[in-house]
Design an enzyme around this catalytic site. Sequence first.
Site, PDB file in Angstrom:
ATOM      1  CD  GLU A  44      24.038  22.542   1.430  1.00  0.00           C
ATOM      2  OE1 GLU A  44      25.239  22.525   1.143  1.00  0.00           O
ATOM      3  OE2 GLU A  44      23.164  22.931   0.632  1.00  0.00           O
ATOM      4  CG  HIS A  46      25.427  32.253  -2.106  1.00  0.00           C
ATOM      5  ND1 HIS A  46      26.433  33.019  -1.580  1.00  0.00           N
ATOM      6  CD2 HIS A  46      24.518  32.099  -1.114  1.00  0.00           C
ATOM      7  CE1 HIS A  46      26.139  33.314  -0.319  1.00  0.00           C
ATOM      8  NE2 HIS A  46      24.982  32.776  -0.016  1.00  0.00           N
TER       9      HIS A  46
END
Length: 170
Positions: A77, A123
Amino acid sequence: RSASAPMSSGLRRMRSTQAPAKNPTRSTARLWATTIPARSNGPAPSTSRATSGTAVRVTTDPKDLADCDVVVEAIVEELDAKAELMRTLDQACPNADLATTTSSLGIGDISGKAGVPRLYGLHVFNPVPRMKLVELCFPEPVSDGVRDRALAWCALLGKTAVEVPDQSGF
């Protein structure tokens, strides 16, 4: 992603990229163990079958993904890392829609920094084989074509897609 054939024909082959690929055999076996049983009634294939290339192939070379319709990344990330990978995928897979699984970065931020307008957020809820819900995030300037293909791909996977705004934690 995955499919090497057009999406309308269904998924026939999945590919997984890892950098670095410390243990491709283990990664491929894990992919089989977590995804394939949900799509069939039988047991997961053996590791040898999973790594034989008949259904799943692990690669570290983005050029191997050139014929994919959709490429989904799931790396660290960090904005710079994701943007660099998206630029690489943009060159290697000029016809693929690109999805990121980030949960902490803005999709528009990644797309803007990478200069890749066909990027969207994806997601999938855990456990993936059992959960039907998928969140999709389409920042500007994603085209209607990318949106339509992402929704169709989720439906092909047996998932229910909902669109969410571009914000951290989508």
